[in-house]
Enzyme design. Sequence first.
Site, PDB file in Angstrom:
ATOM      1  N   GLY A 157       0.836  -1.209   0.000  1.00  0.00           N
ATOM      2  CA  GLY A 157       0.000   0.000   0.000  1.00  0.00           C
ATOM      3  C   GLY A 157       0.865   1.253   0.000  1.00  0.00           C
ATOM      4  N   GLY A 160       1.702   5.204  -4.050  1.00  0.00           N
ATOM      5  CA  GLY A 160       1.498   6.391  -4.894  1.00  0.00           C
ATOM      6  C   GLY A 160       0.450   6.101  -5.972  1.00  0.00           C
ATOM      7  N   LYS A 161      -0.445   5.132  -5.673  1.00  0.00           N
ATOM      8  CA  LYS A 161      -1.500   4.764  -6.625  1.00  0.00           C
ATOM      9  C   LYS A 161      -2.367   5.973  -6.956  1.00  0.00           C
ATOM     10  CE  LYS A 161      -3.040   1.779  -3.644  1.00  0.00           C
ATOM     11  NZ  LYS A 161      -1.976   1.773  -2.647  1.00  0.00           N
ATOM     12  N   ASN A 189     -10.356   2.540   4.552  1.00  0.00           N
ATOM     13  CA  ASN A 189      -9.016   2.251   5.087  1.00  0.00           C
ATOM     14  C   ASN A 189      -7.961   2.838   4.147  1.00  0.00           C
ATOM     15  OD1 ASN A 189      -9.762   0.420   3.079  1.00  0.00           O
ATOM     16  ND2 ASN A 189      -8.796  -1.346   4.017  1.00  0.00           N
ATOM     17  N   ALA A 190      -8.320   3.009   2.881  1.00  0.00           N
ATOM     18  CA  ALA A 190      -7.380   3.555   1.896  1.00  0.00           C
ATOM     19  C   ALA A 190      -7.141   5.038   2.165  1.00  0.00           C
ATOM     20  CB  ALA A 190      -7.955   3.388   0.489  1.00  0.00           C
ATOM     21  N   GLN A 200      -5.573  -1.091  -2.089  1.00  0.00           N
ATOM     22  CA  GLN A 200      -4.356  -1.435  -1.340  1.00  0.00           C
ATOM     23  C   GLN A 200      -3.321  -2.096  -2.248  1.00  0.00           C
ATOM     24  OE1 GLN A 200      -7.477  -2.038   0.375  1.00  0.00           O
ATOM     25  NE2 GLN A 200      -7.158  -0.292   1.725  1.00  0.00           N
ATOM     26  N   LYS A 237       8.437   8.082  -6.348  1.00  0.00           N
ATOM     27  CA  LYS A 237       9.314   8.574  -5.267  1.00  0.00           C
ATOM     28  C   LYS A 237      10.803   8.327  -5.514  1.00  0.00           C
ATOM     29  CE  LYS A 237       7.049   9.675  -1.428  1.00  0.00           C
ATOM     30  NZ  LYS A 237       6.451   9.676  -0.108  1.00  0.00           N
TER      31      LYS A 237
HETATM   32  P1  GDP Z   1      -1.418   5.549  -2.228  1.00  0.00           P
HETATM   33  O1  GDP Z   1      -2.159   5.132  -1.011  1.00  0.00           O
HETATM   34  O2  GDP Z   1      -0.825   4.407  -2.967  1.00  0.00           O
HETATM   35  O3  GDP Z   1      -2.226   6.439  -3.120  1.00  0.00           O
HETATM   36  O4  GDP Z   1      -0.188   6.428  -1.717  1.00  0.00           O
HETATM   37  P2  GDP Z   1      -0.274   7.588  -0.613  1.00  0.00           P
HETATM   38  O5  GDP Z   1      -1.000   8.740  -1.192  1.00  0.00           O
HETATM   39  O6  GDP Z   1      -0.756   7.048   0.681  1.00  0.00           O
HETATM   40  O7  GDP Z   1       1.266   7.894  -0.396  1.00  0.00           O
HETATM   41  C1  GDP Z   1       2.076   8.366  -1.415  1.00  0.00           C
HETATM   42  C2  GDP Z   1       2.551   9.787  -1.054  1.00  0.00           C
HETATM   43  O8  GDP Z   1       3.625  10.144  -1.876  1.00  0.00           O
HETATM   44  C3  GDP Z   1       1.511  10.870  -1.268  1.00  0.00           C
HETATM   45  O9  GDP Z   1       1.680  11.875  -0.318  1.00  0.00           O
HETATM   46  C4  GDP Z   1       1.827  11.402  -2.674  1.00  0.00           C
HETATM   47  O10 GDP Z   1       1.431  12.757  -2.861  1.00  0.00           O
HETATM   48  C5  GDP Z   1       3.315  11.280  -2.689  1.00  0.00           C
HETATM   49  N1  GDP Z   1       3.928  10.973  -3.984  1.00  0.00           N
HETATM   50  C6  GDP Z   1       3.461  10.216  -4.999  1.00  0.00           C
HETATM   51  N2  GDP Z   1       4.399  10.092  -5.964  1.00  0.00           N
HETATM   52  C7  GDP Z   1       5.467  10.789  -5.530  1.00  0.00           C
HETATM   53  C8  GDP Z   1       6.788  11.010  -6.059  1.00  0.00           C
HETATM   54  O11 GDP Z   1       7.141  10.526  -7.128  1.00  0.00           O
HETATM   55  N3  GDP Z   1       7.633  11.749  -5.293  1.00  0.00           N
HETATM   56  C9  GDP Z   1       7.282  12.287  -4.097  1.00  0.00           C
HETATM   57  N4  GDP Z   1       8.170  12.993  -3.429  1.00  0.00           N
HETATM   58  N5  GDP Z   1       6.062  12.090  -3.570  1.00  0.00           N
HETATM   59  C10 GDP Z   1       5.182  11.340  -4.273  1.00  0.00           C
HETATM   60  P1  IMO Z   2      -3.633   2.800   0.727  1.00  0.00           P
HETATM   61  O1  IMO Z   2      -4.861   3.018  -0.079  1.00  0.00           O
HETATM   62  C1  IMO Z   2      -1.248   0.945   3.776  1.00  0.00           C
HETATM   63  C2  IMO Z   2      -3.197  -2.050   6.314  1.00  0.00           C
HETATM   64  C3  IMO Z   2      -3.368  -1.664   7.774  1.00  0.00           C
HETATM   65  C4  IMO Z   2      -3.220  -3.025   8.403  1.00  0.00           C
HETATM   66  C5  IMO Z   2      -3.926  -3.954   7.411  1.00  0.00           C
HETATM   67  C6  IMO Z   2      -5.360  -4.279   7.764  1.00  0.00           C
HETATM   68  O2  IMO Z   2      -3.221   4.069   1.374  1.00  0.00           O
HETATM   69  O3  IMO Z   2      -2.574   2.075  -0.008  1.00  0.00           O
HETATM   70  P2  IMO Z   2      -7.608  -2.878   7.608  1.00  0.00           P
HETATM   71  O4  IMO Z   2      -8.032  -1.591   8.269  1.00  0.00           O
HETATM   72  O5  IMO Z   2      -7.628  -2.828   6.123  1.00  0.00           O
HETATM   73  O6  IMO Z   2      -8.355  -4.072   8.132  1.00  0.00           O
HETATM   74  O7  IMO Z   2      -6.083  -3.089   8.056  1.00  0.00           O
HETATM   75  O8  IMO Z   2      -3.897  -3.269   6.166  1.00  0.00           O
HETATM   76  N1  IMO Z   2      -3.759  -1.087   5.351  1.00  0.00           N
HETATM   77  C7  IMO Z   2      -3.017  -0.230   4.649  1.00  0.00           C
HETATM   78  N2  IMO Z   2      -1.688   0.021   4.654  1.00  0.00           N
HETATM   79  N3  IMO Z   2      -2.029   1.609   2.919  1.00  0.00           N
HETATM   80  C8  IMO Z   2      -3.357   1.347   2.876  1.00  0.00           C
HETATM   81  O9  IMO Z   2      -4.162   1.877   1.946  1.00  0.00           O
HETATM   82  C9  IMO Z   2      -3.915   0.425   3.786  1.00  0.00           C
HETATM   83  N4  IMO Z   2      -5.163  -0.038   4.011  1.00  0.00           N
HETATM   84  C10 IMO Z   2      -5.048  -0.980   4.960  1.00  0.00           C
HETATM   85  O10 IMO Z   2      -2.364  -0.781   8.184  1.00  0.00           O
HETATM   86  O11 IMO Z   2      -1.867  -3.407   8.453  1.00  0.00           O
END
Ligand code: GDP
Ligand code: IMO
Length: 434
Positions: free
Chosen positions: A12, A15-16, A38-39, A221, A328
Site C-alpha cells: 500500500g 502512490g496509486k 481504510n485507503a 491497497q 518517489k
Molecule cells: P497511495 O495510497 O498508494 O495512493 O499512496 P499515498 O498517497 O498514501 O502515499 C504516497 C505519497 O507520496 C503521497 O503523499 C503522494 O502525494 C506522494 N507521492 C506520490 N508520488 C510521488 C513522487 O514521485 N515523489 C514524491 N516525493 N512524492 C510522491
Molecule cells: P492505501 O490506499 C497501507 C493495512 C493496515 C493493516 C492492514 C489491515 O493508502 O494504499 P484494515 O483496516 O484494512 O483491516 O487493516 O492493512 N492497510 C493499509 N496500509 N495503505 C493502505 O491503503 C492500507 N489499508 C489498509 O495498516 O496493516
Amino acid sequence: MSILVVVGAQWGDEGKGKIVHFLARKAEYVARYQGGNNAGHTVVVGKKRYALHLIPSGILMKQTKNIIGSGVVISPRAFREEVLGLEKRGISSRKRLFVSFGAHVILPYHILLDGLREESGRGIGTTKRGIGPCYEDKVARIGIRVCDYLEPETFKKLVVQNLKIRSAELARLRPLASIEKEVFADYDLLRRFIAPYAQDTSLLLSEAIERGENVLLESAQGAMLDLDFGTYPFVTSSSPIAGGAATGSGIAPASVEFVLGVTKAYTTRVGLGPFPSEMEVKRGDYLREKGHEYGTTTGRPRRIGGLDLVQLRHAIRVSGINALAVTKLDTLSGTGPIEVCRAYRWKGKTLTHFPWSRKAQGEAKPILIRLPGFNGNLASARLFSDLPKAAQDYILWIEKNLGIPIPIVSVGPDLKQTIVRDASLSSLADFVKP
Ligand code: GDP
Ligand code: IMO
Ligand code: MG
C-alpha cells in the site's frame, strides 16, 4: 478503447492515487473494486492537496466518471463526509460518482468490533475503520448491501438480526440498545444522501466497455495486503490483486487488457506484520522524514525498507503485472548507496520466491545488493535523460532484474512530475499519450 487495472505492488501507499490521477486524464471511467475508507490516497493538484479515502482518484479530473464497485465496503457516514468535503472545495460528485447496489455497508458496530479485536491482544494494526468485520458479515451471508440499506424495512430487520448475532462480543463494549440507537440515529439522512448515487455499476461499466470507452480499475491497497496472497494474517480483508478487479467491479476478467503495477523506489509498510527488507532504524528514520512517510488515513509513521525484488516478483506474478510505474525516485536522492533485497536467507537456505510460511516471512533476512546512489534535485526532471545517470541506471537495473518494463517514473507528487519513458505499450498507450 482500453481496460486498464492499476494495482499496488507492495504493502500500500505506493502512490496509486497520484498515478491513477495522471492516467484518469484519458479515462471515461475510474472504478474502485475493493477496500473501503481504510485507503488513503493523497493527490496533489497545483497548490491543493486532497486525501481521498473511498472515492476514486478520478474524481479530480472533471470529465471522468467514477465508480465504487460491489467489492468495496462503504461507510455511508464516511461517504457523505468525503463527498461534502470535496464539494466544499469545488469538486462535484453529482452525476459522476456511482455506488454499486452490491457494495456492503459499514455500520458503527463494525467499527466497534474492529477496535475490540485490535485491543484483544491479537491485533494486526488495522486502520480501525470496520473493514474486516464488514467483510466478515459479507462472507457469513449476513451482510447489508447498499440495495438493502435503501429499503428501510429490510435494513431495520437485518440490523436487529445482526446485532443479535454479534451480541456476545458487542455487549462487552456497550449496551446493545445504545449501539442500535447509534445505527439508526442518522439513518434517514444518510440513506437519502446515498440514494441518488446508487446504481447497477456492473451494467454501467459493461455499457461503457461496449461503447469503446477507456476504463481504469484501481486497487485500494497493495498485493502484500491481499487476503490470499499477502502476508496473512497481517493483511486487509479483500483482494487488491488484479483478479479482484473483475469480481469487485462485475466486468469479465478477459476484458482486462493491461495491468500496471505501482511501486515506490523503496518500500514502506504501515501496521504490523512481516517486512523482510525493513531497514535499520537510523536510515529508515531519515527516509521517513525526507519522504514524509506517515499514513494518509491514520497518521501512523510508515516502516521503511529497501526495494525488495522477491516481494515484487511475487506481486508481478499474482497480478500478471505487465509494466511498473516507479514512484518517489526523488526521495532516494542524496541518501547514499541504494540497498536492494535480491533474495532472502532463511534456515541456511536462499529463497528467491516469497514464502508462504508465516515463520519464514517473519524470520527471513534480506540478502542485499548495493547500487550507486545519486544526488541532486530530481523533482524538476521531465525527461528520463534529465535524471542523474545513476538514477537512470537504477531504473534500468530494476527493469532488467525483474524482467518487466518501467514506462512511468515519478519524481514528485505533482502531475507534471511524471516521466513517461514509453508511451507505446499496448493498452497503456491510450492512457499516457499526451
Ligand atoms: P497511495 O495510497 O498508494 O495512493 O499512496 P499515498 O498517497 O498514501 O502515499 C504516497 C505519497 O507520496 C503521497 O503523499 C503522494 O502525494 C506522494 N507521492 C506520490 N508520488 C510521488 C513522487 O514521485 N515523489 C514524491 N516525493 N512524492 C510522491
Ligand atoms: P492505501 O490506499 C497501507 C493495512 C493496515 C493493516 C492492514 C489491515 O493508502 O494504499 P484494515 O483496516 O484494512 O483491516 O487493516 O492493512 N492497510 C493499509 N496500509 N495503505 C493502505 O491503503 C492500507 N489499508 C489498509 O495498516 O496493516
Ligand atoms: Mg495510502
